[in-house]
Motif scaffolding. Structure first.
Motif, short mmCIF file in Angstrom:
data_model
loop_
_atom_site.label_atom_id
_atom_site.label_comp_id
_atom_site.label_asym_id
_atom_site.label_seq_id
_atom_site.Cartn_x
_atom_site.Cartn_y
_atom_site.Cartn_z
N SER A 173 0.84 -1.18 0.00
CA SER A 173 0.00 0.00 0.00
C SER A 173 0.88 1.24 0.00
O SER A 173 1.74 1.40 0.87
CB SER A 173 -0.91 0.01 1.23
OG SER A 173 -1.71 1.17 1.24
N LYS A 208 5.08 1.62 -5.51
CA LYS A 208 4.80 0.17 -5.53
C LYS A 208 6.03 -0.60 -6.01
O LYS A 208 6.31 -1.69 -5.53
CB LYS A 208 3.61 -0.14 -6.43
CG LYS A 208 2.30 0.43 -5.96
CD LYS A 208 1.67 -0.44 -4.92
CE LYS A 208 0.27 0.07 -4.60
NZ LYS A 208 -0.46 -0.79 -3.72
N PHE A 214 -0.12 -9.61 -8.73
CA PHE A 214 -0.50 -8.35 -8.09
C PHE A 214 -1.89 -7.96 -8.57
O PHE A 214 -2.17 -8.00 -9.76
CB PHE A 214 0.51 -7.27 -8.47
CG PHE A 214 0.16 -5.88 -8.01
CD1 PHE A 214 0.16 -5.55 -6.67
CD2 PHE A 214 -0.14 -4.90 -8.94
CE1 PHE A 214 -0.15 -4.27 -6.25
CE2 PHE A 214 -0.45 -3.62 -8.53
CZ PHE A 214 -0.45 -3.30 -7.19
N ASP A 256 -4.85 -4.86 -8.17
CA ASP A 256 -5.06 -3.49 -7.68
C ASP A 256 -6.25 -2.88 -8.39
O ASP A 256 -6.55 -3.23 -9.53
CB ASP A 256 -3.81 -2.64 -7.93
CG ASP A 256 -3.73 -1.44 -7.00
OD1 ASP A 256 -4.61 -0.56 -7.09
OD2 ASP A 256 -2.79 -1.37 -6.20
N ASN A 257 -6.89 -1.95 -7.70
CA ASN A 257 -8.04 -1.26 -8.29
C ASN A 257 -7.63 0.06 -8.93
O ASN A 257 -8.49 0.82 -9.37
CB ASN A 257 -9.13 -1.03 -7.24
CG ASN A 257 -8.68 -0.14 -6.10
OD1 ASN A 257 -7.49 -0.03 -5.82
ND2 ASN A 257 -9.62 0.49 -5.44
N GLU A 258 -6.35 0.36 -8.97
CA GLU A 258 -5.85 1.57 -9.63
C GLU A 258 -4.99 1.16 -10.83
O GLU A 258 -3.96 0.50 -10.68
CB GLU A 258 -5.04 2.43 -8.67
CG GLU A 258 -5.89 3.00 -7.54
CD GLU A 258 -5.10 3.92 -6.64
OE1 GLU A 258 -4.09 4.50 -7.10
OE2 GLU A 258 -5.49 4.06 -5.48
N ASN A 306 -1.12 1.84 -10.87
CA ASN A 306 -0.32 0.90 -10.10
C ASN A 306 -0.10 -0.39 -10.87
O ASN A 306 0.99 -0.96 -10.86
CB ASN A 306 -1.00 0.58 -8.76
CG ASN A 306 -0.99 1.74 -7.81
OD1 ASN A 306 -0.15 2.63 -7.87
ND2 ASN A 306 -1.95 1.75 -6.90
N CYS A 307 -1.14 -0.85 -11.56
CA CYS A 307 -1.03 -2.08 -12.36
C CYS A 307 -0.01 -1.90 -13.48
O CYS A 307 0.82 -2.78 -13.72
CB CYS A 307 -2.39 -2.46 -12.93
SG CYS A 307 -3.55 -3.03 -11.68
#
Length: 112
Positions: free
Chosen positions: A31, A67, A87, A89-91, A94-95
Motif C-alpha cells: 500500500s 509500488k 498483483f 489493484d483497483n488503480e 499501479n497495475c
C-alpha cells in the motif's frame, strides 16, 4: 468515511490461509499511502473469520514509497522472481507500474 474490504478479498484471504493447497504461498500487502500508521491500524481491526486481517500476510509493504520499491523489497526478502509474483489493484496506474517489472497483474476496479 466508511472503510470496507472490497470484492472477495475476505474469502480469498481465508482460502490462502486455511487451505493446504496454498500453504507454500507467500502473501504480501502493498500500500502506497501518506498514512501508513492508519493503514496498519486497519489491518489490526478487520477480521477474516477468527483471524485478524494483518495476520493473513507474510509481509507488509505500507509506505509512502512507490509500488515498485515495495516489490523490489519483496523480491529480495523471498528470493522470488517477478515472473513468479501476482498483483491485484483497483488503480490502473499501479497495475501499469508493476507490470513493467514482469509481475502478472490483475486490474480489479471493483476490488479483488
Amino acid at each position: 468515511e466508511r472503510v470496507v474490504l472490497l470484492g472477495a478479498a475476505r474469502d480469498i484471504l481465508r482460502q490462502l490461509r486455511t487451505t493446504d493447497d496454498w500453504s507454500a504461498t507467500k502473501v504480501a500487502i502493498s500500500s502506497r499511502t501518506d498514512e501508513p500508521a492508519w493503514a496498519a491500524e486497519l489491518l489490526d481491526k478487520f477480521r477474516v473469520d477468527d483471524m485478524v486481517l494483518g495476520s493473513c500476510f507474510d509481509a507488509r509493504e505500507i509506505t509512502k514509497e512507490s509500488k515498485s520499491s515495495h516489490f523490489r523489497r519483496l523480491k529480495e526478502k523471498y528470493a522470488c522472481d517477478y515472473e513468479d509474483m501476482m498483483f491485484f489493484d483497483n488503480e490502473y496506474g499501479n497495475c501499469r507500474e508493476i507490470s513493467q517489472l514482469g509481475v502478472t497483474v490483475g486490474f480489479s476496479p471493483e476490488g479483488v
